[in-house]
Enzyme design. Structure first.
Site, PDB file in Angstrom:
ATOM      1  N   TRP A 153       4.203 -56.902 -28.917  1.00 13.59           N
ATOM      2  CA  TRP A 153       4.377 -57.690 -27.689  1.00 13.59           C
ATOM      3  C   TRP A 153       5.634 -57.269 -26.909  1.00 13.59           C
ATOM      4  O   TRP A 153       5.863 -57.764 -25.826  1.00 13.59           O
ATOM      5  CB  TRP A 153       4.409 -59.188 -27.997  1.00 13.59           C
ATOM      6  CG  TRP A 153       5.331 -59.556 -29.115  1.00 13.59           C
ATOM      7  CD1 TRP A 153       6.654 -59.862 -29.022  1.00 13.59           C
ATOM      8  CD2 TRP A 153       4.983 -59.656 -30.506  1.00 13.59           C
ATOM      9  NE1 TRP A 153       7.157 -60.144 -30.254  1.00 13.59           N
ATOM     10  CE2 TRP A 153       6.156 -60.033 -31.192  1.00 13.59           C
ATOM     11  CE3 TRP A 153       3.812 -59.480 -31.227  1.00 13.59           C
ATOM     12  CZ2 TRP A 153       6.178 -60.216 -32.570  1.00 13.59           C
ATOM     13  CZ3 TRP A 153       3.840 -59.664 -32.592  1.00 13.59           C
ATOM     14  CH2 TRP A 153       5.003 -60.029 -33.253  1.00 13.59           C
TER      15      TRP A 153
ATOM     16  N   GLU B 228       4.338 -65.612 -28.147  1.00 17.00           N
ATOM     17  CA  GLU B 228       5.307 -66.703 -28.321  1.00 17.00           C
ATOM     18  C   GLU B 228       4.661 -67.921 -28.985  1.00 17.00           C
ATOM     19  O   GLU B 228       5.285 -68.580 -29.809  1.00 17.00           O
ATOM     20  CB  GLU B 228       5.932 -67.090 -26.979  1.00 17.00           C
ATOM     21  CG  GLU B 228       6.914 -66.061 -26.444  1.00 17.00           C
ATOM     22  CD  GLU B 228       8.080 -65.792 -27.393  1.00 17.00           C
ATOM     23  OE1 GLU B 228       8.439 -66.677 -28.188  1.00 17.00           O
ATOM     24  OE2 GLU B 228       8.623 -64.668 -27.338  1.00 17.00           O
TER      25      GLU B 228
ATOM     26  N   GLN C 165       5.787 -70.920 -35.029  1.00 19.35           N
ATOM     27  CA  GLN C 165       5.846 -71.519 -36.364  1.00 19.35           C
ATOM     28  C   GLN C 165       5.655 -70.493 -37.466  1.00 19.35           C
ATOM     29  O   GLN C 165       5.465 -70.867 -38.619  1.00 19.35           O
ATOM     30  CB  GLN C 165       4.727 -72.567 -36.517  1.00 19.35           C
ATOM     31  CG  GLN C 165       4.651 -73.593 -35.409  1.00 19.35           C
ATOM     32  CD  GLN C 165       5.598 -74.735 -35.630  1.00 19.35           C
ATOM     33  OE1 GLN C 165       6.318 -74.751 -36.613  1.00 19.35           O
ATOM     34  NE2 GLN C 165       5.614 -75.686 -34.729  1.00 19.35           N
TER      35      GLN C 165
ATOM     36  N   GLY D  14      -2.511 -71.201 -39.375  1.00 20.43           N
ATOM     37  CA  GLY D  14      -2.013 -72.578 -39.470  1.00 20.43           C
ATOM     38  C   GLY D  14      -1.681 -73.183 -38.111  1.00 20.43           C
ATOM     39  O   GLY D  14      -1.787 -72.521 -37.073  1.00 20.43           O
TER      40      GLY D  14
ATOM     41  N   TYR E  16      10.720 -74.617 -25.534  1.00 19.98           N
ATOM     42  CA  TYR E  16      10.998 -73.276 -26.039  1.00 19.98           C
ATOM     43  C   TYR E  16      10.046 -72.236 -25.439  1.00 19.98           C
ATOM     44  O   TYR E  16      10.483 -71.226 -24.877  1.00 19.98           O
ATOM     45  CB  TYR E  16      10.909 -73.238 -27.578  1.00 19.98           C
ATOM     46  CG  TYR E  16      10.885 -71.813 -28.047  1.00 19.98           C
ATOM     47  CD1 TYR E  16      12.054 -71.062 -28.042  1.00 19.98           C
ATOM     48  CD2 TYR E  16       9.697 -71.185 -28.389  1.00 19.98           C
ATOM     49  CE1 TYR E  16      12.035 -69.724 -28.395  1.00 19.98           C
ATOM     50  CE2 TYR E  16       9.669 -69.850 -28.741  1.00 19.98           C
ATOM     51  CZ  TYR E  16      10.850 -69.125 -28.740  1.00 19.98           C
ATOM     52  OH  TYR E  16      10.820 -67.804 -29.065  1.00 19.98           O
TER      53      TYR E  16
ATOM     54  N   ASP F 193      15.285 -71.350 -30.116  1.00 21.87           N
ATOM     55  CA  ASP F 193      14.525 -71.639 -31.331  1.00 21.87           C
ATOM     56  C   ASP F 193      15.490 -71.769 -32.510  1.00 21.87           C
ATOM     57  O   ASP F 193      16.721 -71.787 -32.325  1.00 21.87           O
ATOM     58  CB  ASP F 193      13.455 -70.559 -31.576  1.00 21.87           C
ATOM     59  CG  ASP F 193      14.063 -69.215 -31.949  1.00 21.87           C
ATOM     60  OD1 ASP F 193      15.314 -69.076 -31.894  1.00 21.87           O
ATOM     61  OD2 ASP F 193      13.303 -68.302 -32.322  1.00 21.87           O
TER      62      ASP F 193
ATOM     63  N   CYS G 147      27.323 -57.058 -37.801  1.00 18.62           N
ATOM     64  CA  CYS G 147      27.003 -57.938 -36.669  1.00 18.62           C
ATOM     65  C   CYS G 147      27.757 -57.490 -35.411  1.00 18.62           C
ATOM     66  O   CYS G 147      28.970 -57.305 -35.449  1.00 18.62           O
ATOM     67  CB  CYS G 147      27.379 -59.386 -37.008  1.00 18.62           C
ATOM     68  SG  CYS G 147      27.074 -60.508 -35.634  1.00 18.62           S
TER      69      CYS G 147
ATOM     70  N   CYS H  21      32.960 -64.395 -33.437  1.00 18.20           N
ATOM     71  CA  CYS H  21      32.271 -65.435 -34.218  1.00 18.20           C
ATOM     72  C   CYS H  21      33.273 -66.396 -34.866  1.00 18.20           C
ATOM     73  O   CYS H  21      34.064 -66.002 -35.730  1.00 18.20           O
ATOM     74  CB  CYS H  21      31.398 -64.788 -35.281  1.00 18.20           C
ATOM     75  SG  CYS H  21      30.566 -66.007 -36.320  1.00 18.20           S
TER      76      CYS H  21
HETATM   77 FE1  SF4 Z   1      27.440 -62.483 -36.839  1.00 16.55          FE
HETATM   78 FE2  SF4 Z   1      28.803 -64.732 -37.125  1.00 16.55          FE
HETATM   79 FE3  SF4 Z   1      26.230 -64.633 -37.826  1.00 16.55          FE
HETATM   80 FE4  SF4 Z   1      28.088 -63.357 -39.283  1.00 16.55          FE
HETATM   81  S1  SF4 Z   1      27.900 -65.556 -38.997  1.00 16.55           S
HETATM   82  S2  SF4 Z   1      26.120 -62.571 -38.651  1.00 16.55           S
HETATM   83  S3  SF4 Z   1      29.495 -62.687 -37.686  1.00 16.55           S
HETATM   84  S4  SF4 Z   1      27.048 -64.397 -35.773  1.00 16.55           S
END
Ligand code: SF4
Length: 360
Positions: free
Chosen positions: A26, A39, A44, A83, A122, A140, A204, A210
């Site tokens: 998609w 979507e 689910q 489902g 959503y 989501d 990440c 973060c």
């Molecule tokens: Fe990235 Fe924070 Fe998730 Fe770790 S907790 S994967 S740093 S968003």
């Protein structure tokens, strides 16, 4: 997160997504119909399960017209095993509404999309942003988890009353120039990197922004309300034989498993045995009297909010004419014809055994 950090977040996330996004069917289309189907299926269900269903569904129903004109039973048959059958019924009805609308097209804004059956906040935001570039954040479970960790959101991700908190946060960080890629990137990050358990923070793209990672609190976010224990219902089901044919009944079109076919049966009362419940349920639902009960198997199945333990019997028709009370239709079918009808998963768990017992 201030404006500068938000800009950096968008830049890092989109750069990562361009390189690391999974190649999913998609994502190779800009057809609003196909994006909407994907979507609805993904809402689910896991991506890996959806891929085959999406291919089969869009091969059989390639556009709004083919879906709108199809028999609901055929739609349910193609959906069988995925489902949450209300999704299939709603897609079917929504396709009919789109086809009978003046434009014949899917609307392009979340507000208009929400008028179609089965389209909540959503899916409305996801379809409007991905298919039409409309600047709305699609929120989501994956997106909520990422937001809770990055922004240290204290509200529980599984409490509907806090959904506006996550929706507002998602719309603040949304890239309004490319909402399609941004929404998909957030979902992809949650699905593949910021996973519920042991997120891969070392790879990440937004690790520097973060909050949970900086505070070494990744394991404590997102916050969740404890789950309620699911009740278990005891159920008895009967495969009624009459000559070479078996009796199947159809559930009413709305509600749990609506429109699917099944073998008659129901809940076991406290004061009766499974076999007694089987005989009673068949009589109540079909007005038929049966005899010669033999135990076939025992099936366990979990639905979203409850579990069932099902005693399955074979029996033979003794007397009576079918008069339905609950089911809306019935058929006497050969074992080979069972494959033509859509059944709930709990029935499909014992149908192969039934067929193997039937072979000469
Ligand atoms: Fe990235 Fe924070 Fe998730 Fe770790 S907790 S994967 S740093 S968003």
């Amino acid at each position: 997160m201030d404006d500068r950090a938000q800009r950096r977040f968008r830049r890092l996330l989109l750069k990562w997504y361009r390189v690391h996004q999974r190649d999913l069917p998609w994502r190779r289309t800009d057809d609003p119909y196909r994006i909407w189907i994907s979507e609805a299926m993904l809402q689910q269900t896991q991506v890996t399960t959806v891929v085959d269903y999406y291919r089969r569904f869009t091969e059989r129903f390639p556009d709004f017209q083919s879906l709108a004109q199809a028999d609901l039973e055929e739609v349910l048959k193609v959906w069988e095993g995925l489902g949450y059958y209300a999704r299939a019924r709603n897609l079917h009805r929504a396709a009919q509404m789109v086809c009978s609308s003046s434009s014949g097209q899917l609307p392009a804004t979340p507000t208009e999309l929400r008028h179609l059956p089965g389209i909540g906040d959503y899916i409305a935001a996801a379809v409007a942003s991905i298919a039409f570039g409309y600047p709305a954040a699609a929120v989501d479970g994956n997106v909520k988890r990422v937001l809770a960790r990055v922004l240290l959101i204290e509200e529980a991700v599984n409490a509907p009353k806090y959904h506006p908190v996550f929706n507002e946060a998602a719309n603040r960080v949304l890239d309004r120039n490319d909402p399609s890629s941004f929404n998909q990137a957030m979902m992809e990050l949650g699905a593949t990197v910021c996973t519920p358990k042991q997120p891969a923070c070392s790879v990440c793209p937004v690790v520097a922004l973060c909050g949970a990672h900086t505070a070494e609190l990744v394991e404590t976010y997102p916050k969740r309300l404890p789950r309620r224990r699911q009740p278990t219902h005891q159920v008895a089901v009967g495969v009624v034989r009459r000559g070479s044919k078996l009796l199947i009944t159809r559930r009413k079109p709305e509600g749990l498993l609506g429109g699917l076919w099944e073998f008659p049966g129901g809940r076991i009362n406290d004061d009766e045995s499974p076999a007694e419940a089987c005989v009673r349920e068949i009589a109540e639902e079909t007005n038929l009297h049966v005899a010669g009960l033999e135990s076939l198997t025992h099936v366990r199945h979990a639905y979203t909010h409850f579990k069932i333990e099902m005693e399955v019997f074979t029996c033979h028709y003794r007397s009576g004419r079918v008069r339905l009370n609950g089911p809306v239709d019935y058929r006497w079918v050969t074992p080979e014809q069972l494959a033509d009808y859509p059944f709930p998963k709990a029935n499909n768990k014992f149908i192969p055994l039934l067929l193997s017992n039937h072979r000469p």
